[in-house]
Design a protein around this motif. Structure first.
Motif, PDB file in Angstrom:
ATOM      1  N   LEU A  83      -1.602  -5.516  -9.084  1.00  0.00           N
ATOM      2  CA  LEU A  83      -1.040  -4.605  -8.093  1.00  0.00           C
ATOM      3  C   LEU A  83      -2.118  -3.675  -7.569  1.00  0.00           C
ATOM      4  O   LEU A  83      -2.201  -3.378  -6.397  1.00  0.00           O
ATOM      5  N   LYS A  84      -2.959  -3.215  -8.502  1.00  0.00           N
ATOM      6  CA  LYS A  84      -4.013  -2.262  -8.146  1.00  0.00           C
ATOM      7  C   LYS A  84      -5.348  -2.789  -8.626  1.00  0.00           C
ATOM      8  O   LYS A  84      -5.400  -3.427  -9.669  1.00  0.00           O
ATOM      9  N   SER A  85      -6.405  -2.494  -7.883  1.00  0.00           N
ATOM     10  CA  SER A  85      -7.724  -2.875  -8.391  1.00  0.00           C
ATOM     11  C   SER A  85      -8.399  -1.639  -8.976  1.00  0.00           C
ATOM     12  O   SER A  85      -8.059  -0.535  -8.652  1.00  0.00           O
ATOM     13  N   LYS A 111     -16.509   4.094  -8.650  1.00  0.00           N
ATOM     14  CA  LYS A 111     -15.623   2.944  -8.733  1.00  0.00           C
ATOM     15  C   LYS A 111     -16.452   1.672  -8.842  1.00  0.00           C
ATOM     16  O   LYS A 111     -17.313   1.391  -8.001  1.00  0.00           O
ATOM     17  N   GLY A 138      -4.230   6.820  -4.164  1.00  0.00           N
ATOM     18  CA  GLY A 138      -3.546   6.242  -5.327  1.00  0.00           C
ATOM     19  C   GLY A 138      -3.438   4.727  -5.314  1.00  0.00           C
ATOM     20  O   GLY A 138      -2.749   4.147  -6.137  1.00  0.00           O
ATOM     21  N   ILE A 139      -4.104   4.076  -4.365  1.00  0.00           N
ATOM     22  CA  ILE A 139      -3.971   2.616  -4.265  1.00  0.00           C
ATOM     23  C   ILE A 139      -5.002   1.913  -5.148  1.00  0.00           C
ATOM     24  O   ILE A 139      -4.763   0.815  -5.636  1.00  0.00           O
ATOM     25  N   VAL A 140      -6.128   2.558  -5.324  1.00  0.00           N
ATOM     26  CA  VAL A 140      -7.174   1.996  -6.183  1.00  0.00           C
ATOM     27  C   VAL A 140      -7.403   2.983  -7.336  1.00  0.00           C
ATOM     28  O   VAL A 140      -7.365   4.196  -7.135  1.00  0.00           O
ATOM     29  N   THR A 141      -7.585   2.450  -8.527  1.00  0.00           N
ATOM     30  CA  THR A 141      -7.817   3.301  -9.694  1.00  0.00           C
ATOM     31  C   THR A 141      -9.313   3.602  -9.822  1.00  0.00           C
ATOM     32  O   THR A 141     -10.118   2.677  -9.813  1.00  0.00           O
ATOM     33  N   TYR A 194       0.827  -1.211   0.000  1.00  0.00           N
ATOM     34  CA  TYR A 194       0.000   0.000   0.000  1.00  0.00           C
ATOM     35  C   TYR A 194       0.857   1.255   0.000  1.00  0.00           C
ATOM     36  O   TYR A 194       0.546   2.261  -0.617  1.00  0.00           O
ATOM     37  N   LEU A 237       2.423   1.899  -3.398  1.00  0.00           N
ATOM     38  CA  LEU A 237       1.410   2.358  -4.356  1.00  0.00           C
ATOM     39  C   LEU A 237       0.959   3.778  -4.070  1.00  0.00           C
ATOM     40  O   LEU A 237       0.535   4.488  -4.974  1.00  0.00           O
ATOM     41  N   SER A 238       1.027   4.194  -2.796  1.00  0.00           N
ATOM     42  CA  SER A 238       0.530   5.530  -2.456  1.00  0.00           C
ATOM     43  C   SER A 238       1.653   6.565  -2.461  1.00  0.00           C
ATOM     44  O   SER A 238       1.411   7.728  -2.177  1.00  0.00           O
ATOM     45  N   ALA A 239       2.872   6.130  -2.770  1.00  0.00           N
ATOM     46  CA  ALA A 239       4.006   7.058  -2.751  1.00  0.00           C
ATOM     47  C   ALA A 239       4.126   7.787  -4.090  1.00  0.00           C
ATOM     48  O   ALA A 239       3.697   7.284  -5.115  1.00  0.00           O
ATOM     49  N   TYR A 292     -15.672  -2.327  -9.249  1.00  0.00           N
ATOM     50  CA  TYR A 292     -14.603  -3.321  -9.277  1.00  0.00           C
ATOM     51  C   TYR A 292     -14.834  -4.311 -10.410  1.00  0.00           C
ATOM     52  O   TYR A 292     -15.942  -4.427 -10.937  1.00  0.00           O
TER      53      TYR A 292
END
Lengths: 253, 310
Positions: free
Chosen positions: A251-253, B15, B56-59, A90, A93-95, B17
């Motif tokens: 890696l990302k959903s 969003k 930024g973890i989920v698109t 996480y 991905l958030s960096a 999924y």
């Protein structure tokens, strides 16, 4: 360019290497020494020279590649798989860090470690057999290319794997057999015509042949073809990694 | 008053999924600079998805988000540098020391090493004594502190706390609340999600309620309490009453079966009627010996809201 981030990932991964120094460095060295004792001394004493090279020296490039390939893959894949497994991904991905920088950090560290192992095995080999390296600069370039190429491949594997079993599947069940059958311990010219042709579909043949050429100036397949194969392998890995980050695959959903 | 642009602006965010699950639809939300914003909602309402998109973890599937004026996708570097995230799960690496993992986070977010800042953060979170401990040796509460330290390591101006006090003991909860207040004083905007309504009630300036992927309400805490908070006034009577006198009919009082308690239910708008009610009661010759008022908590309000729209 987020330099501190690349440095942070790189040193985090290198710290992992040094934390597990025995497993990381000592075990490949021990394994290689055993190969020398068994293949080089025991069996090699009964073998004739191959292409004018004593058998003990002949197997050195293949042994180095055997370790570099498997270590590159397992290090790099574990490097990216472990954060996925624990959930710490996480943070990456958030960096504020780009895909290229993530790959530079992980693959750079894995390749560094492979390079270290390659050099250590070469030094170990020098204790057993007299070594003369025909094209030292090319030898270093190829070692670097293989380390980076297979670390890239390992990165893909680590992203793809969703369990530890899959993680060890590729190095153990694919790369090791391909390396053994790819002319690490023999020249593929020694094979019957049918198996010789089959072997040419094994990509590792080109890698070992190329690397052996840098040592002894002779090779199973032409240097140009080998180099082209190796570079296209790296290009394919890079293309796939680009796709991974573009689509967020696993890696990302 | 000069209107400051919001620090986070979410426009028409959605969003869906891959599984087809629609986690968020048509989310619009403005977070003001320097506030503490609490996002409430039942499990699976979309709280974490919303936070993960902003971080930024989920698109996202659609819509636009800016953080401090930077688009989170086209200008992600600038946006993410401003943001710190404390995730819900205790996700830590195991073998690193506290110091190493917090320093790692600072580097990852592009800031040059600065031991003085890391030291201050660790001291503020009572982690200084543990700086050389391996993370796996720490208790759950300590790990939570480490996650907060990691999120603060790059000095973000926006901090997301995803259920910061889930499974945390009372002491750490208090510490955490104090820390959040201190951060706010230092100008950090804080967005927290929580199940504990008392937490929102205690901490937040504004409250947003999310349910089934939609924001159903955003309101200042105080006005939300005023608007939706039901109040009750109970009067303990001296003498038993058979029925409510006609003179008091307009107040819709309830008489307890015992005949000894009168209850008046009202909302914030009706507060001004209380003196009149009391005058009318004594005018009707009713004597009471005690009275008390009660106010519905945010929890009641929340349950009401969610069940009404379900």
């Amino acid at each position: 360019m987020n330099g501190p981030a690349v440095a942070a990932i790189y040193s985090f991964e290198m710290a992992r290497t040094f934390r597990t120094i025995v497993q990381s460095i000592v075990s490949p060295v021990l394994t290689t020494s055993l190969y020398f004792v068994v293949f080089g001394s025991a069996i090699g004493a009964r073998m004739t020279e191959i292409d004018g090279v004593p058998y003990g020296a002949f197997i050195v490039p293949g042994l180095i590649m055997l370790s570099v390939l498997t270590e590159s893959i397992s290090n790099s894949s574990l490097g990216i798989y472990f954060p996925k497994f624990t959930g710490t991904i996480y943070e990456i991905l958030s960096a504020p860090i780009s895909a290229v920088e993530i790959v530079m950090g992980f693959v750079g560290a894995a390749a560094t470690k492979s390079l270290m192992i390659g050099v250590i095995i070469l030094a170990t080999a020098a204790l057993f057999v007299p070594l003369h390296i025909e094209h030292p600069v090319w030898m270093v370039v190829f070692l670097l290319l293989m380390s980076i190429g297979f670390s890239l491949f390992g990165f893909i594997l680590g992203v793809w794997a969703d369990g530890f079993e899959k993680l060890s599947f590729v190095p153990v069940l694919i790369i090791t057999p391909l390396t053994f059958l790819g002319g690490s311990f023999y020249s593929i010219d020694m094979l019957p015509p049918f198996w010789h042709t089959v072997t040419l579909f094994n990509p590792v043949v080109y890698i070992i042949s190329l690397f052996r050429w840098s040592f002894f100036g002779t090779s199973d397949v032409s240097v140009g073809v080998s180099l082209a194969m190796t570079l296209s392998f790296i290009a394919a890995c890079l293309a796939f990694i680009t796709w991974i980050f573009k689509t967020g695959y696993k890696l990302k959903s | 008053m000069i209107h400051m642009p919001s620090i986070i602006s979410v426009a028409d965010l959605s969003k869906t999924y891959k599984s087809g699950l629609s986690a968020l639809s048509g989310i619009n939300l403005e977070i003001e600079r320097g506030e503490i914003f609490a996002l409430l909602g039942p499990n699976g309402a979309g709280k974490t998805t919303l936070i993960n998109i902003i971080c930024g973890i989920v698109t996202p599937s659609g819509g636009k988000v800016t953080a401090d004026g930077h688009d989170i996708i086209t200008d992600y570097r600038a946006a993410r540098t401003k943001i710190g995230l404390v995730p819900q799960e205790l996700t830590t690496s195991a073998f690193e020391t506290v110091w190493a993992t917090v320093s790692f986070s600072r580097g990852l977010f592009g800031k040059p090493a600065n031991p003085a800042i890391i030291e201050k953060i660790l001291k503020d979170l009572s982690l200084w004594d543990k700086r050389d401990s391996k993370i796996r040796q720490l208790s759950g509460g300590m790990k939570r502190r480490v996650l907060i330290a990691k999120a603060l390591a790059h000095e973000p101006t926006i901090l997301f706390l995803d259920e910061p006090t889930a499974g945390v003991d009372v002491e750490l909860r208090r510490d955490m609340w104090n820390m959040v207040r201190k951060l706010r004083e230092a100008g950090v905007t804080i967005i927290l999600t929580t199940h504990y309504i008392d937490e929102a009630e205690e901490m937040a300036d504004r409250i947003g309620v999310i349910n089934k992927g939609q924001i159903i309400l955003v309101e200042e805490k105080a006005s939300l309490m005023r608007k939706l908070g039901r109040k009750q006034l109970s009067l303990q009577l001296h003498d038993k009453l058979e029925s409510v006198p006609d003179a008091l009919a307009s107040y819709k009082l309830e008489l307890a079966p015992s005949g000894l308690e009168l209850t008046y239910t009202y909302d914030a708008q009706a507060e001004s009627r209380i003196p009149n009610l009391l005058t009318a009661i004594s005018g009707a010759g009713i004597v009471f010996k005690d009275l008390h008022t009660s106010q519905s908590s945010l929890e009641d309000i929340f349950v009401n809201l969610v069940s009404n729209r379900a």
